[in-house]
Scaffold this active site. Structure first.
Site, PDB file in Angstrom:
ATOM      1  NE  ARG A  86     -35.136  36.569  -0.435  1.00  0.00           N
ATOM      2  CZ  ARG A  86     -34.424  35.650  -0.127  1.00  0.00           C
ATOM      3  NH1 ARG A  86     -33.796  35.691   1.010  1.00  0.00           N
ATOM      4  NH2 ARG A  86     -34.067  34.476  -0.785  1.00  0.00           N
ATOM      5  CG  HIS A 107     -30.187  38.170   0.546  1.00  0.00           C
ATOM      6  ND1 HIS A 107     -30.739  39.131   1.457  1.00  0.00           N
ATOM      7  CD2 HIS A 107     -28.779  38.641   0.672  1.00  0.00           C
ATOM      8  CE1 HIS A 107     -30.089  39.738   2.271  1.00  0.00           C
ATOM      9  NE2 HIS A 107     -28.873  39.618   1.557  1.00  0.00           N
ATOM     10  CE1 TYR A 129     -33.212  31.012   0.299  1.00  0.00           C
ATOM     11  CE2 TYR A 129     -30.802  30.639  -0.534  1.00  0.00           C
ATOM     12  CZ  TYR A 129     -31.891  31.542  -0.347  1.00  0.00           C
ATOM     13  OH  TYR A 129     -31.938  32.865  -0.525  1.00  0.00           O
TER      14      TYR A 129
HETATM   15  C1  TPP Z   1     -25.148  42.423  11.897  1.00  0.00           C
HETATM   16  C2  TPP Z   1     -25.319  41.587  10.606  1.00  0.00           C
HETATM   17  N1  TPP Z   1     -25.194  40.282  10.762  1.00  0.00           N
HETATM   18  C3  TPP Z   1     -25.055  40.063   9.433  1.00  0.00           C
HETATM   19  C4  TPP Z   1     -25.296  40.492   8.240  1.00  0.00           C
HETATM   20  C5  TPP Z   1     -25.380  39.793   6.779  1.00  0.00           C
HETATM   21  N2  TPP Z   1     -26.870  39.963   6.277  1.00  0.00           N
HETATM   22  C6  TPP Z   1     -27.291  40.572   5.315  1.00  0.00           C
HETATM   23  S1  TPP Z   1     -28.695  40.337   4.973  1.00  0.00           S
HETATM   24  C7  TPP Z   1     -28.926  39.313   6.022  1.00  0.00           C
HETATM   25  C8  TPP Z   1     -30.392  38.554   6.321  1.00  0.00           C
HETATM   26  C9  TPP Z   1     -31.315  39.680   6.775  1.00  0.00           C
HETATM   27  O1  TPP Z   1     -32.861  39.136   6.877  1.00  0.00           O
HETATM   28  P1  TPP Z   1     -33.854  40.005   7.380  1.00  0.00           P
HETATM   29  O2  TPP Z   1     -33.502  40.776   8.549  1.00  0.00           O
HETATM   30  O3  TPP Z   1     -35.101  39.248   7.300  1.00  0.00           O
HETATM   31  O4  TPP Z   1     -34.086  41.082   6.058  1.00  0.00           O
HETATM   32  P2  TPP Z   1     -34.283  40.912   4.569  1.00  0.00           P
HETATM   33  O5  TPP Z   1     -33.151  40.657   3.897  1.00  0.00           O
HETATM   34  O6  TPP Z   1     -34.877  39.737   4.440  1.00  0.00           O
HETATM   35  O7  TPP Z   1     -34.970  41.951   3.899  1.00  0.00           O
HETATM   36  C10 TPP Z   1     -27.805  38.712   6.682  1.00  0.00           C
HETATM   37  C11 TPP Z   1     -27.710  37.831   7.557  1.00  0.00           C
HETATM   38  C12 TPP Z   1     -25.369  41.812   8.308  1.00  0.00           C
HETATM   39  N3  TPP Z   1     -25.711  42.752   7.241  1.00  0.00           N
HETATM   40  N4  TPP Z   1     -25.408  42.504   9.589  1.00  0.00           N
END
Ligand code: TPP
Ligand code: TPP
Ligand code: MG
Ligand code: MG
Lengths: 343, 324, 324, 343
Positions: free
Chosen positions: A250, A254, A263
């Site tokens: 990434r 985010h 971080y």
């Molecule tokens: C059940 C749930 N918990 C927390 C969140 C908040 N949240 C949104 S994106 C994220 C990180 C996701 O990381 P990843 O699965 O690696 O996907 P990326 O964003 O890197 O594509 C979090 C914790 C959420 N959307 N859904």
């Protein structure tokens, strides 16, 4: 003691190995390029639109285009795509208007579409909860004797959720024609992969579900294409699900609300940016002699034009009718649905 | 006294409580390196170390489930759910274990854990960043629930929750996380669970609310200035509930409007109305009215204002009641 | 008409509905080879095959989550949760997806799935086989909830749920699964959602109940024979709710006792009392009383009778109300 | 494609290989035997007590004694045990009175104990939900600098639940000193292993959590002992968690309410009964010359006596006070807790 044979952790590559992919002619290679440019343009413009206050918080997918375009091009139109918020614009590759997706990020009901129109499920906001949907759809199609395959996109963080696990296990047991496509971009917001799993590689999870696992360079659109096509063929011919780990990084925040400087390793980000997926593919196409300055400019102009038209269309849309609040909560609403003010 | 935003007051409470009791630890998604997506836990990892402020894997049932085990090892874990709707995966652990484990041990072990989360709508966010899930929590035996509406209460209730011997859930109204700076007592500061706050005194009608609906009710009271003398009761704590304060206000004004942003059907406003229907029937001069969200999914944000209780809707209910 | 136990009536409904519509399928833990731990799905796998009656892995969120996908592929899945308290892992899918997906598709796709489960206490079972979780479900927008109290209604409501275009949750009172044989219409039989049943007519006081509390209220009415004329309203469906029937009965008797076995705080009885406090205030001759479970974990079965609403407690409430 | 090295699927064995286990002298071997006999006696008597109406529905653990005794004997007293309903009587091995456990199955509050008294957590009824508890405890002990280890017992069916997955993943990430002990008895009520997972073996799941996995003959008490001791030593010395798959077979009904004839292969059951774990260990001890008729009778009599005393003590207990309903729901109860009758 169980362990994965070490060789399996190597990334499949095409571009850096200067290979070619069977069955991909000039036309297909350029179509792939068009798709990547469209996604890239959508993404970069969206960040600007957010700064201009035209759309709300936006989840940036810069440097993820190879995974999205590579995978979608490997599918048939009958196949279903289950995106997370990171693949919000993936519908573009199925003919969805840019305005629709912009609406989604504008909080406008015109951003909600009928999945059956594009075989693209709704954007899934809660992490990993769409994995069982994709598996259920694939299983359901198989039960009906139809040949469609489904693909679910999710992140490295998603692999920690129970919903991922239960969905993946169902996929194995039901031998659902599903592809579990993990975009391992090494971060879940501020949480690094090392705080997400102790596995040597995410692909190691596949064996626990009794399904093949493939690890691929997520910045290599052709490697992604090849791996997904193989998985889709296996699924369609009754071979069941596949877990694909696409290894990427990434290189952007985010989302527009995030400041990763607190971080992230900024040097690594710079390095990743220099090796970002669109540029890599451009250089490959140029090496093959398929892309020149003129064509590149034309394709990028087309995409920019599509976005200009998209935002114009979105902004021309009238503000939504407040009564939409009560539309579609139920097919057949209970009489009390509208009560809320004072009985 | 410092002038703090609500989210700063919460951060202040963390600094005080982690300093005060070294069995307190903080855990959740992005609470450490990033200091929380709303920065409620900023600075804790640096000050107290990564063993007492832990970035967990992305797994809400895992967070709450391991917190149960941490309690058994003598910790007082304060868990964060990143948003209201992302807390739902933890409901199984909540209902089957968090609310029952103390009882299951015949009172032998305590589970002094805290679950806190930003909740509520009106913030122009994508789907599932807007829910008001208090009903799912407050209906669960063995679990206490508090919802602050001011920075000082946000600090004091969090401190009370951390020190409470029972599991406590705190919903923090994200709509007013950064809406206003208010005076917040420095250092040790506890607002006991189960005491409502009379946000405004009045004689004609009572508005009962909690969280982000409290300032809304105060604006409605302003709007009604000259027309009616409006009392605003901020419950602060849903369980334990300050039933005495509720009944006293109902006895005084005889007219009650309850305001809740959660969907109406079987929401907590219903419980409050039921208590009034049982215990204040002779005091009531008219129906008990509820101004609430609707029995629909929380909408796209372009039209979320239509979903959320508004000053207009609250004023309308008051006028209707006064005319009864 | 056959004389059937409730669980046999449910099995009958399955046979009719799977025969009638080949997009209906049944899925859950042990529903196939074993025919369900209560034998509600007995014979389906043999008759309709293992593709339409599926033994799933042990994963409730997986069951409900894949059911969502099955709907998208054109199926009408009827899921079983093996017991009330084991349904909690599916709440996340319920709240974030099942109740919202139709809306999310702009009305483009339908999610005609059913969730059914045995619920409730009084059966001398170990922990977590006794919950009454209807509040968690009925508070969730986009989801309908029905609870039968007779074999015929169990058949008719299940048929209605299967044919309904929206997600419907059915709680089956396991306490009376096998308590009594009653006449159940053969073949096609639908009891529409949203219509209450006047289980007994009366003029002095109304007992409002659903599920296993209905026969209990009837026994209480018997007990009060000669003392008071008791009306018993069996709601049958919590959402859609037959508000007209509730208000009509309240208008007639002026006295209402609501009986619910779930824990009191924020239970569905509160919603009913709130509706009365809003819309029947001029009809009520006394407080609206609730006889309910308590705000405690469902207890060990040696003392579960103290937890469960009893004829005595219901009669006590009625007498209190009559004396008001 | 990821896959587990094939050799790893072989079961570790001691008894059938006629090996001996380091550090287990005559005394320890007989203690293990005593524990197995105690559990067997508890189980067989409980089925009778159920038929006599003395206890309620009961989850039979016949032929699971080797797994329970083997694992517990490999632990230190400071180590914590997290049982499922299938290990309801495991507290016996930590000095818990039989009456306590009988009370649990009688629905009597005297069956609820303080886990800290025995380092035995409460019986977990909802499948897999105690896995995160065991991991949290182990992690918490490690954070406090204490040396205790935890073990969670769960079944093959439990591996399909999200709670198992989230707990196991936390164990890996936190390097918690935890042992995830999977009793693979091939059935989850009527659901066979083949409908539970498509993995070649459950131990294959370990690799996805980045933890060592061991596959052991669950009917071989010494193999279970050895594998668990190794896992406990690794955990205690900072080496993190281990997944143990103990392969066994449910040769009895799931519980007293279950009739497996509808779904089970009765021939296989008969074969498993002939090879049941207590008899296997008896024959081993006899081969070593450690067990004779007299000693066997004495040990079995002791166990029978313990059960006679246990049921007598349980039945001598007065009926519980109904007011216990309100005890311990909260440490500091809210004022409304007792409301329920009529406000
Ligand atoms: C059940 C749930 N918990 C927390 C969140 C908040 N949240 C949104 S994106 C994220 C990180 C996701 O990381 P990843 O699965 O690696 O996907 P990326 O964003 O890197 O594509 C979090 C914790 C959420 N959307 N859904
Ligand atoms: C969450 C949950 N779902 C369903 C059940 C009902 N149930 C009790 S035992 C059981 C089967 C468990 O199988 P397994 O995990 O293999 O353990 P075993 O009984 O074989 O020891 C089921 C489905 C439950 N207790 N908890
Ligand atoms: Mg990621
Ligand atoms: Mg099993």
């Amino acid at each position: 003691m169980a362990r994965v044979a070490p060789g399996e952790h190597e990334l499949r590559r095409v571009i850096d190995d200067d290979r070619e992919v069977d069955g991909l002619g000039e036309h297909e290679l350029l179509q792939l390029y068009r798709s990547m440019v469209l996604l890239r343009t959508y993404d970069e413009r969206s960040v600007v639109y957010h700064r201009q206050g035209r759309i709300g918080t936006y989840a940036i997918f810069w440097n993820h285009e190879a995974m999205q375009a590579g995978a979608v091009h490997a599918l048939e139109d009958e196949d279903w795509i289950f995106p997370s918020y990171r693949e919000s614009a993936i519908g573009l590759l199925r003919g969805m208007p840019a305005a629709t997706i912009l609406h989604w990020w504008r909080g406008h009901p015109a951003g909600w579409w009928n999945p059956a129109d594009y075989n693209v499920a709704s954007i899934c906001v809660p992490i990993a909860t769409h994995v069982p949907h994709a598996v259920g759809l694939a299983w359901g199609k198989k039960l009906k004797g139809e040949s469609a395959v489904s693909i679910a996109f999710f992140g490295d963080g998603a692999t920690s959720e129970g919903a991922f696990h239960e969905g993946a296990n169902f996929a194995g047991v039901m031998q659902a024609p599903a592809i579990l496509f993990c975009n391992n971009n090494h971060w879940a917001i501020s949480t690094p992969l090392s705080a997400q799993t102790h596995a040597a590689a995410l692909v190691d999870k596949a064996v626990g579900y009794g399904m093949p696992g493939v690890r691929v360079d997520g910045g290599d659109v052709l490697a992604v294409f090849e791996a997904t096509r193989e998985a889709a063929e296996r699924a369609r011919s009754g071979g069941g699900p596949t877990f694909i780990e696409a290894v990427s990084y990434r290189a952007a925040p985010h989302a527009t609300a995030d400041d990763p400087r607190a971080y992230i390793d900024l040097e690594r980000v710079e390095q990743e940016k220099r090796n970002e997926c669109l540029g890599r593919y451009e250089r490959y196409l140029r090496r093959l002699g398929l892309l020149g300055d003129e064509l590149e400019a034309e394709i990028k102009n087309d995409a920019a034009e599509a976005m200009r038209a998209g935002i114009a269309a979105a902004e021309a849309e009238p503000e939504p009718d407040a009564d939409l609040l009560f539309e579609h909560a139920y097919v057949d609403p209970p009489p009390g649905m509208r009560e809320g003010s004072d009985g | 006294m410092a002038e703090l935003l609500m989210v700063e007051a919460i951060n202040d409470a963390f600094h005080v409580e982690l300093d005060r009791d070294d069995s307190v630890m903080v855990m959740g998604e992005d609470v450490g390196r990033a200091g929380g997506v709303f920065r409620a836990t900023a600075g804790l990892r640096e000050r107290f170390g990564d063993r007492r402020c832990v970035d967990t894997p992305l797994a809400e049932a895992g967070i709450l489930g391991t917190a149960v085990g941490l309690c058994m090892a003598g910790w007082r874990p304060v868990t964060e759910m990143q948003y209201d709707a992302f807390s739902y995966p933890c409901l199984d652990q909540l209902i089957t274990h968090v609310g029952r484990y103390h009882w299951r041990t015949g009172g032998g072990m305590e589970f002094p854990l805290v679950i806190r989360m930003p909740y509520g709508g009106g913030v122009r966010a994508p789907e599932l960043h807007d829910d008001s899930p208090e009903t799912y929590y407050v209906h669960t035996p063995g679990v206490k629930v508090a919802i602050p509406s001011t920075p000082a209460d946000a600090k004091g209730l969090l401190a009370a929750a951390i020190r409470d011997p029972d599991p406590v859930v705190i919903f923090e109204p994200k709509l007013i996380y950064r809406s206003e700076r208010c005076e917040v007592p420095d250092g040790d500061y506890v607002v006991p669970l189960g005491k409502a706050r009379l946000a405004r005194e009045g004689t004609d009608v009572t508005l009962v609310a909690y969280g982000a609906m409290v300032p809304l009710c105060e604006r409605a009271a302003d709007e009604l200035e000259g027309e009616a003398s409006v009392e605003v009761l901020d419950l602060r704590s849903l369980k334990p509930l300050d039933e005495a304060a509720l009944l006293a206000s109902a006895a005084k004004t005889g007219r009650v409007v309850i305001v809740q942003e959660a969907p109406r059907v079987n929401g907590f406003a219903g419980e409050l109305a039921a208590i009034l229907a049982e215990k204040a029937i002779l005091d009531l001069r008219g129906p008990v009215l509820r101004v609430t969200g609707y029995d629909v999914p929380y909408p796209y944000w372009k039209i979320e204002d239509t979903y959320m209780p508004s000053v207009e809707r609250v004023v309308g209910a008051v006028r209707k009641l006064l005319a009864f």
